[in-house]
Scaffold this active site. Structure first.
Site, PDB file in Angstrom:
ATOM      1  N   CYS A  75      -5.410  -3.126   1.926  1.00 48.90           N
ATOM      2  CA  CYS A  75      -5.192  -3.217   3.373  1.00 48.90           C
ATOM      3  C   CYS A  75      -6.458  -3.507   4.162  1.00 48.90           C
ATOM      4  CB  CYS A  75      -4.498  -1.943   3.877  1.00 48.90           C
ATOM      5  SG  CYS A  75      -3.706  -2.162   5.497  1.00 48.90           S
ATOM      6  N   SER A 102      20.554  -0.336  34.306  1.00 48.32           N
ATOM      7  CA  SER A 102      20.431  -0.414  35.763  1.00 48.32           C
ATOM      8  C   SER A 102      20.633  -1.813  36.315  1.00 48.32           C
ATOM      9  CB  SER A 102      19.048   0.091  36.183  1.00 48.32           C
ATOM     10  OG  SER A 102      18.044  -0.825  35.762  1.00 48.32           O
ATOM     11  N   GLU A 123       0.827  -1.207   0.000  1.00 42.56           N
ATOM     12  CA  GLU A 123       0.000   0.000   0.000  1.00 42.56           C
ATOM     13  C   GLU A 123       0.864   1.260   0.000  1.00 42.56           C
ATOM     14  OE1 GLU A 123      -3.724   1.848   2.617  1.00 42.56           O
ATOM     15  OE2 GLU A 123      -2.435   0.297   3.468  1.00 42.56           O
ATOM     16  N   LYS A 175      -9.046   3.390  -2.650  1.00 38.84           N
ATOM     17  CA  LYS A 175      -9.433   2.631  -1.458  1.00 38.84           C
ATOM     18  C   LYS A 175     -10.830   3.053  -1.018  1.00 38.84           C
ATOM     19  CE  LYS A 175      -7.474   1.177   3.008  1.00 38.84           C
ATOM     20  NZ  LYS A 175      -6.304   1.326   3.906  1.00 38.84           N
TER      21      LYS A 175
END
Length: 655
Positions: free
Chosen positions: A132, A310, A45, A75
């Site tokens: 999509c 850490s 896309e 689309k």
């Protein structure tokens, strides 16, 4: 006439506004597809084509053959949920099965081409298009197209990664052709989108509900082309017993004088069904954020990363993701690595050496730090090969507190030394914020001090659960340039570290996993840690993970969450305990929501992320008393308590 077709789909690492790079990747994928014998190639896309039609901007696919545009397909169903904001940029095409003339720009050709919703009819088959989100919609176009004789469905996607999402994609692609047959091609973007998302490829080809070709989900390659040869007669045989004609209105067909099949294809083998190999969530954490970090690093022009390490689960997870990136780079990429390190002759001997070039870790101790966290950070840094720095920041902390005491005439104290809650919190915050300042100082100048060019990107390491509750200091060392674990839960991170222990042979992680999570910002008790994260938060990380899903995915407020959790936690918590936990969470959430407005950009990995930038758009000023909601919880609890008493009393009545 032949009946076998060779088709190609691909995954491309496209980048917004990189017009020349995007074009070169498109052309390369076409060359690869042709070299493998494909007569049709599908791209992802928006690989290169937004279109203005009647002054309206559409997200489009452009289908062309031999320099001639056959169809511009806009689309129709836009995604406007989660991270998707397509309506912000595009309008949907709202006229199903309608086609108009589109006037091409004069710089291309003075002509018109079809623009709209239709299908292509070649001499030997028929192709339909989806884009999509249309595949994810309950009214997907492929359903009606299949019933009208379309045999090949093609989907151009830009689908981003979430943990465990690949299974949904595969299920949708298989189901698209399982009921009524057909071939389904799925193309996807790959790589960092320049933001918080990573597009994870997974190009695939299916026929009649079976996957026959699987693309990679995580890879450093910018172009991947997937090719399969399939028999059209398999579709027609499959449909013979399942489909009936004229079940839907006809689609307009653009006729194309071209054949996808070739004449002599008897000896051409076809792809057979395969079993999809899914990554485990631990593998996804290892690979997805690693690829995202690499895209971010090479495109930012920086020379590496710096991480305040850490010795806890979160910073160790970030360190392991960077090491995973180095492992991938060592096996896959060289030219970009040479450019980042500034040496065209550089060739790493192993991933550890590469990690030493790209990754600097820094343990910033205070008088409240324990020997165990110091040792864990040092051992992990040694095993992954990072350039490690140990330093003590007490001088800076005392200097800042000295300024405050000189101006205000008072010296704040920790709670264990007689201070109030405000003093205790402020003394913790100043340590965390000094670490952020020093992290950026070392990121800017540490390579300069070592005689190397460039600067470093600062990595954060706050997980999604801590962001949800606000259990971190605003503008502390979690405030960084980017954060690869900010969308991942503590529960998943612990499993990920266990995976890294074995997969990367990092025994130092065993002690990290076994240690209780702690910020180490309050004084030690006889040299031992007296502060733990779960005690500070008032709930466990596993409880937070469930609460986070209920808040975001199930859209639960305090009352709805209480009604669900009294059943979920019924065996371990009484209704009064559930009510207390729910109320405590929403107080913390509402008091600290403002922190999400400045939180470090994080890799999106969980569908319950509290990211305020684009995924979880909510207010950051709440009524922290939740008066009406908490009263509803109390009323419900009272009713439930009375019911329990009546049941108990009835059960003890004499017969």
């Amino acid at each position: 006439m032949g009946r076998k077709v060779t088709l190609a789909t691909c995954s491309l690492n496209q980048w917004a506004l990189d017009f020349q790079g995007n074009l070169s990747r498109v052309l390369k994928s076409i060359e690869v597809a042709k070299s493998k014998g494909a007569r049709y190639r599908l791209g992802p896309e928006l690989e290169i084509w937004p279109i203005m039609h009647h002054n309206v901007r559409y997200n489009c696919r452009v289908l062309f053959l031999n320099k001639k545009i056959l169809l511009i397909r806009p689309k129709m169903l836009l995604a406007n949920y989660g991270n998707n904001r397509e309506f912000r940029w595009f309008s949907p095409w709202t006229q199903p099965r309608h086609v108009e003339d589109y006037f091409l720009p004069r710089m291309i050709q003075e002509a018109t081409v079809p623009f709209g919703d239709c299908v292509l009819s070649t001499i030997d088959t028929c192709l339909g298009s989806e884009i999509c989100a249309e595949m994810w919609n309950p009214r997907s176009p492929h359903i009606d197209m299949g019933l009208d004789g379309v045999e090949i469905f093609t989907n151009s996607s830009a689908s981003y990664h979430e943990l465990r999402k690949a299974e949904q994609r595969v299920m949708l692609v298989r189901s698209a052709t399982n009921k009524s047959g057909g071939i389904y091609l799925f193309a996807n973007q790959k790589g960092c989108d320049g933001d918080r998302l990573y597009y994870d490829g997974c190009a695939m080809i299916a026929i009649n509900g079976e996957i026959v070709a699987q693309g990679a989900q995580f890879t450093m390659d910018d172009v991947e082309v997937l090719v399969a040869t399939l028999d059209l007669e398999d579709i027609r045989s499959y449909r013979g017993e399942r489909c009936h004609p004229h079940m839907v209105s006809f689609w307009l067909r653009v006729k194309v004088d071209f054949m996808l099949s070739v004449g002599e294809d008897v000896s051409l083998p076809t792809n057979q069904p395969i079993r999809w190999r899914f990554h485990t969530p631990e593998e996804e954490i290892s690979l997805g954020p690693a690829c995202w970090l690499w895209d971010y690093l090479r495109r930012s022009g920086q020379a590496g990363f710096l991480l305040p390490l850490s010795g806890g689960v979160d910073s160790s997870s970030t360190a392991c993701i960077v090491y995973s990136m180095c492992v991938l780079l060592y096996h896959q990429v060289l030219e970009d690595v040479q450019r980042v390190v500034g040496d065209t002759s550089y060739r790493p001997e192993d991933p550890q050496e590469l990690c030493g070039h790209l990754f600097t870790t820094c343990y910033m101790a205070t008088e409240n730090s324990s020997e165990s966290t110091y040792s864990r950070a040092r051992e992990l840094a040694s095993q992954i090969g990072s350039y490690h720095i140990n330093l003590n920041i007490d001088m800076a902390v005392k200097g800042i507190l000295g300024i405050f005491s000189m101006v205000m005439g008072k010296v704040p104290q920790f709670r264990v030394n007689g201070g109030c809650a405000r003093e205790n919190l402020a003394l913790q915050n100043i340590q965390a914020r000094v670490r952020m300042v020093l992290a950026y100082l070392f990121a800017q100048l540490s390579l300069w001090a070592r005689g190397r060019p460039g600067g470093l990107l600062v990595l954060g390491s706050a997980n999604v659960d801590e962001s949800l509750t606000g259990y971190f200091t605003k503008y502390d060392c979690s405030s960084a340039d980017i954060n690869p674990i900010g969308g991942i839960s503590k529960t998943d991170l612990k499993s990920f570290l266990q995976f890294c222990t074995d997969h990367f042979h990092l025994p130092a992680l065993r002690s990290v996993i076994a240690a209780p999570p702690t910020a180490e910002l309050e004084p030690l008790a006889n040299g031992q840690v007296s502060q733990t994260d779960e005690a500070d938060m008032g709930m466990t990380y596993s409880e937070l993970s469930l609460i986070g899903r209920l808040r975001k995915i199930s859209k639960c407020g305090p009352y709805s969450m209480f009604c669900k959790l009294i059943h979920t936690w019924g065996e371990s918590c009484s209704p009064s305990q559930v009510a207390a936990k729910v109320k405590h969470f929403f107080r913390m959430y509402s008091v600290n929501r403002h922190k999400m407005t400045t939180v470090t950009p994080s890799y999106h990995a969980e569908n319950y992320s509290p990211d305020d930038n684009r995924f979880d758009l909510r207010p950051f000023l709440y009524n922290t008393r939740w008066s009406w909601q908490f009263r509803c919880i109390d009323d419900q609890f009272a009713c439930a308590h009375k019911f329990i008493l009546r049941v108990c009393f009835t059960s003890f009545l004499p017969e």
